[in-house]
Design a protein around this motif. Structure first.
Motif, PDB file in Angstrom:
ATOM      1  N   GLY A 148       0.842  -1.189   0.000  1.00 20.55           N
ATOM      2  CA  GLY A 148       0.000   0.000   0.000  1.00 20.55           C
ATOM      3  C   GLY A 148       0.878   1.240   0.000  1.00 20.55           C
ATOM      4  O   GLY A 148       1.840   1.324   0.759  1.00 20.55           O
ATOM      5  N   ILE A 149       0.573   2.198  -0.895  1.00 18.16           N
ATOM      6  CA  ILE A 149       1.316   3.465  -0.861  1.00 18.16           C
ATOM      7  C   ILE A 149       0.282   4.601  -0.756  1.00 18.16           C
ATOM      8  O   ILE A 149      -0.513   4.582   0.177  1.00 18.16           O
ATOM      9  CB  ILE A 149       2.367   3.580  -2.005  1.00 18.16           C
ATOM     10  N   ALA A 150       0.276   5.555  -1.685  1.00 12.43           N
ATOM     11  CA  ALA A 150      -0.629   6.702  -1.497  1.00 12.43           C
ATOM     12  C   ALA A 150      -2.103   6.321  -1.567  1.00 12.43           C
ATOM     13  O   ALA A 150      -2.973   7.084  -1.124  1.00 12.43           O
ATOM     14  CB  ALA A 150      -0.308   7.784  -2.513  1.00 12.43           C
ATOM     15  N   LEU A 260      -1.589  13.186  -7.055  1.00 12.77           N
ATOM     16  CA  LEU A 260      -0.156  13.285  -7.351  1.00 12.77           C
ATOM     17  C   LEU A 260       0.527  13.568  -6.023  1.00 12.77           C
ATOM     18  O   LEU A 260       0.379  14.642  -5.443  1.00 12.77           O
ATOM     19  CB  LEU A 260       0.121  14.390  -8.377  1.00 12.77           C
ATOM     20  N   ASN A 261       1.254  12.574  -5.556  1.00 15.55           N
ATOM     21  CA  ASN A 261       1.760  12.597  -4.184  1.00 15.55           C
ATOM     22  C   ASN A 261       3.264  12.883  -4.164  1.00 15.55           C
ATOM     23  O   ASN A 261       4.037  12.230  -4.870  1.00 15.55           O
ATOM     24  CB  ASN A 261       1.476  11.192  -3.593  1.00 15.55           C
ATOM     25  N   GLY A 262       3.670  13.839  -3.360  1.00 16.29           N
ATOM     26  CA  GLY A 262       5.103  14.095  -3.192  1.00 16.29           C
ATOM     27  C   GLY A 262       5.638  13.176  -2.111  1.00 16.29           C
ATOM     28  O   GLY A 262       5.021  13.029  -1.057  1.00 16.29           O
ATOM     29  N   LEU A 263       6.796  12.557  -2.366  1.00 16.74           N
ATOM     30  CA  LEU A 263       7.295  11.559  -1.411  1.00 16.74           C
ATOM     31  C   LEU A 263       8.169  12.147  -0.312  1.00 16.74           C
ATOM     32  O   LEU A 263       8.634  11.422   0.557  1.00 16.74           O
ATOM     33  CB  LEU A 263       8.036  10.452  -2.165  1.00 16.74           C
ATOM     34  N   ALA A 304      13.289  12.052  -2.508  1.00 17.75           N
ATOM     35  CA  ALA A 304      12.854  12.874  -3.642  1.00 17.75           C
ATOM     36  C   ALA A 304      12.171  11.942  -4.628  1.00 17.75           C
ATOM     37  O   ALA A 304      12.824  11.104  -5.245  1.00 17.75           O
ATOM     38  CB  ALA A 304      14.049  13.556  -4.280  1.00 17.75           C
ATOM     39  N   GLY A 305      10.872  12.073  -4.722  1.00 17.14           N
ATOM     40  CA  GLY A 305      10.146  11.197  -5.632  1.00 17.14           C
ATOM     41  C   GLY A 305       8.682  11.551  -5.610  1.00 17.14           C
ATOM     42  O   GLY A 305       8.245  12.428  -4.851  1.00 17.14           O
ATOM     43  N   THR A 306       7.945  10.895  -6.448  1.00 14.34           N
ATOM     44  CA  THR A 306       6.520  11.180  -6.529  1.00 14.34           C
ATOM     45  C   THR A 306       5.772   9.928  -6.968  1.00 14.34           C
ATOM     46  O   THR A 306       6.364   9.021  -7.537  1.00 14.34           O
ATOM     47  CB  THR A 306       6.272  12.357  -7.515  1.00 14.34           C
TER      48      THR A 306
END
Ligand SMILES: Nc1ncnc2c1ncn2[C@@H]1O[C@H](COP(=O)(O)OP(=O)(O)O)[C@@H](O)[C@H]1O
Ligand SMILES: O=C(COP(=O)(O)O)[C@@H](O)CO
Length: 584
Positions: A148-150, A260-263, A304-306
């Motif tokens: 599971g992520i965003a 759109l999720n900033g990591l 740094a990722g999305t």
């Protein structure tokens, strides 16, 4: 790189303290995490979410009216323990049953399942939903293995709105499952995250390159490309997600929520530039976009990722997604503010009583404590190396987790011994503390192992080799029964099974415990080394199987180190005993 911390081991606790101090309108601290600080309608379902820390706003930032009723908050990147989850669930319970919601990670599954069992034993109707939105972590044929992520957000939001609307527990579970089925995510990263106190990031991506298919713990991606432009990145993510539309969904004219999720360290401005193209592409595909979300929703510390998530709506899901909510990190619509909850403060730990034990068993408890102390020293000395090995295909927290667990175990055992506990009670205290303070997969399994050995020893007799060998066999059975790993899956089971067999054989041959243990250690060390040739089939390392070839399994290595340290402790105890006898 994280710079602001005090003691790395205290980071998660201090973070929760500051979070509660600054968000008292929404949350109050309870043992194990946070619960809503507002009253909820009696008889409604309580949604209790949770996971490791380091993912803010997941999970504490999503607690509040219209969202979760409580969040169990583990150490950095390590699942909360079953005890933490249980405590939060008890604090959040409204009498309408409890739904536990979490990302589908090995440690989370183990601990949330244990907590669920415990709540059910008390007659509380408790169910679970493990979110599986990340399409990179397993093929469509193995959706249940995905992490599971965003997508956590869509599932939690829908379940919470349903509970707020008075749905029964059955219906909340059903709608949460539907939201999970209709949520898909895909992530990328440019640099790894660095945990407080760590010298190095968990992983690095070569200059000018981008890791594709990232998780939220700095797990390595499933591929690598040159860094694209913002538009090219949007195209990559949208293409991946449109290639896997949930069954039963027609792309054209579907209504979809993009997230759109900033990591962690991508600027909002950069996200907006990427989202501009995402919106164009979704429109070109004939989709109706509903309520897009752009921002940090489920992060990976300072990575740094999305990631892009698409949540494919139907009428009911849309209604629930758009329902008002008021949580520290997610607010929408007008909500009728509820009164603040009674301040019941933090749940105090109740002092456990110590059952009576014979003098022989109390003497054995002192040896158990010495053995745990030796385990603590060896884990402390190797914590960095264990983290390094774990980072190759996992999340790099194995050293930190083991250190927290074994330290807590020693403290609890010392307390038990000081209060006159026998060997079994001492090991029970140690096992509970290990699982509680370490969290993560290894915390659950080591806690279980210590408790199994405890039960085999009892508080009545001086434990002999046979009892110890039986305890180790019970520990192996409990771990395999619960974690479902078999020999060859590249886990600590690969060490535990040969260790168990050689120990049993030695004891059956009439050798002393120390002697038999020493031979079993040799087998354990060889087995740990041999895991380097295996491909991981369980746990965090599974999606990155090939990367881990040539490196042993972190949990296998720590287990071999611990049994070796216990052997040295047994030898030392024997020397002391012999010299006492000689002096006498
Ligand atoms: N299902 C399982 N059964 C037994 N051991 C497992 C299982 N899954 C993972 N492990 C062991 O747990 C170790 C990882 O522990 P830890 O770092 O605490 O986990 P995580 O951070 O992945 O929750 C692995 O190296 C492996 O030995
Ligand atoms: O951070 C997390 C912990 O993962 P485990 O491997 O289960 O310990 C996870 O809770 C995020 O959801």
């Amino acid at each position: 790189m994280t710079r602001l911390f005090n003691e790395p081991a205290a980071f998660a606790d201090e973070m929760i303290e500051g979070f509660v101090a600054s968000h008292g309108r929404w949350v109050r601290r309870v043992s194990g995490g946070v619960a809503r600080n507002t009253r909820s309608t009696p008889g409604t379902v309580a949604l209790v979410i949770g996971g490791g820390s380091g993912h803010y706003p997941a999970f504490g930032g999503l607690v509040g009216q219209g969202l979760a009723h409580g969040a169990a908050m583990g150490n950095l990147f390590a699942s909360p323990s079953a005890q933490q989850i249980y405590n939060v669930a008890k604090a959040a319970d409204n009498g309408g049953g409890i739904l536990l919601g979490y990302g589908n990670y090995a440690g989370d599954v183990l601990h949330f399942t244990k907590a669920q069992e415990k709540l059910r034993k008390e007659g509380i109707d408790c169910r679970s939903i493990a979110v599986t939105d990340d399409i990179s972590s397993a093929p469509p044929s193995e959706r249940a293995k995905r992490r599971g992520i965003a997508g956590d957000l869509t599932v939690f939001k829908v379940a919470a709105a349903a509970s707020e609307a008075g749905y029964t527990l059955d219906d909340v579970v059903q709608i949460a499952e539907r939201a999970n089925h209709r949520t898909r995510s895909f992530g990328v990263a440019f640099t790894g995250c660095t945990l407080p106190g760590a010298e190095q990031p968990l992983f690095t991506v070569p200059e000018g390159r981008m890791a594709v298919g990232m998780g939220i713990h700095g797990e390595p991606g499933i591929g690598e490309t040159d860094i694209p432009t913002a538009d090219q990145l949007a195209e990559l993510m949208v293409t991946k997600l449109l290639a896997e539309v949930p069954e039963g969904v027609e792309i054209r004219r579907s209504r979809v929520v993009p997230i759109l999720n900033g990591l962690g360290s991508v600027k909002y401005e950069e996200l907006f530039v990427v989202y501009r193209r995402v919106a164009q592409l979704l429109a070109e595909a004939g989709l109706d976009v509903v309520d897009p979300q752009v921002g940090e929703l489920v992060t990976s510390f300072d990575m740094a990722g999305t990631s892009l998530t698409l949540f494919w709506l139907d009428e009911e899901l849309e209604h629930l997604w758009l329902a008002p909510a008021d949580a520290p990190a997610f607010r929408r619509g007008a909500i009728t503010a509820q009164a603040l909850a009674f301040d019941d403060g933090e749940l105090a730990d109740v002092e456990r009583s110590i059952p009576a034990a014979t003098a022989e068993s109390r003497a054995a408890a002192v040896r158990v404590l010495a053995a745990l102390g030796a385990a603590k020293d060896v884990v402390g000395a190797n914590a960095d190396e264990l983290g390094r090995i774990d980072a190759i295909a996992g999340d790099g927290d194995h050293g930190i987790g083991m250190e927290r667990g074994v330290r807590a175990a020693v403290e609890a055992a010392a307390d038990a011994v000081a209060r006159g506990a026998g060997a079994a009670t001492t090991l029970h205290f140690a096992g509970d503390a290990w699982a509680d303070k370490a969290g993560g997969t290894s915390g659950a399994l080591w806690g279980m192992a210590l408790r199994a050995v405890a039960d085999a020893l009892g508080d009545a007799n001086a434990p002999d080799g046979g009892a110890v060998a039986a305890g180790v066999a019970d520990a192996a059975a409990a771990i395999m029964n619960f974690g479902k790993a078999k020999v060859g899956d590249k886990t600590l089971v690969d060490v535990l099974v040969p260790f168990r067999d050689v120990l049993k054989e030695g004891v059956q041959d009439g050798r002393s415990l120390t002697d038999a243990w020493g031979t079993a250690v040799v087998a354990a060390q060889q087995a740990a080394e041999d895991t380097a040739n295996l491909l991981p089939l369980m746990g965090r390392a599974r999606p990155h199987a090939e990367k881990s070839l040539g490196t042993p399994d972190a949990g296998a290595v720590s287990m071999a180190l611990i049994v070796q340290a216990i052997y040295e402790s047994l030898l030392k105890e024997n020397t002391v005993e012999n010299s006492i006898k000689e002096t006498a």
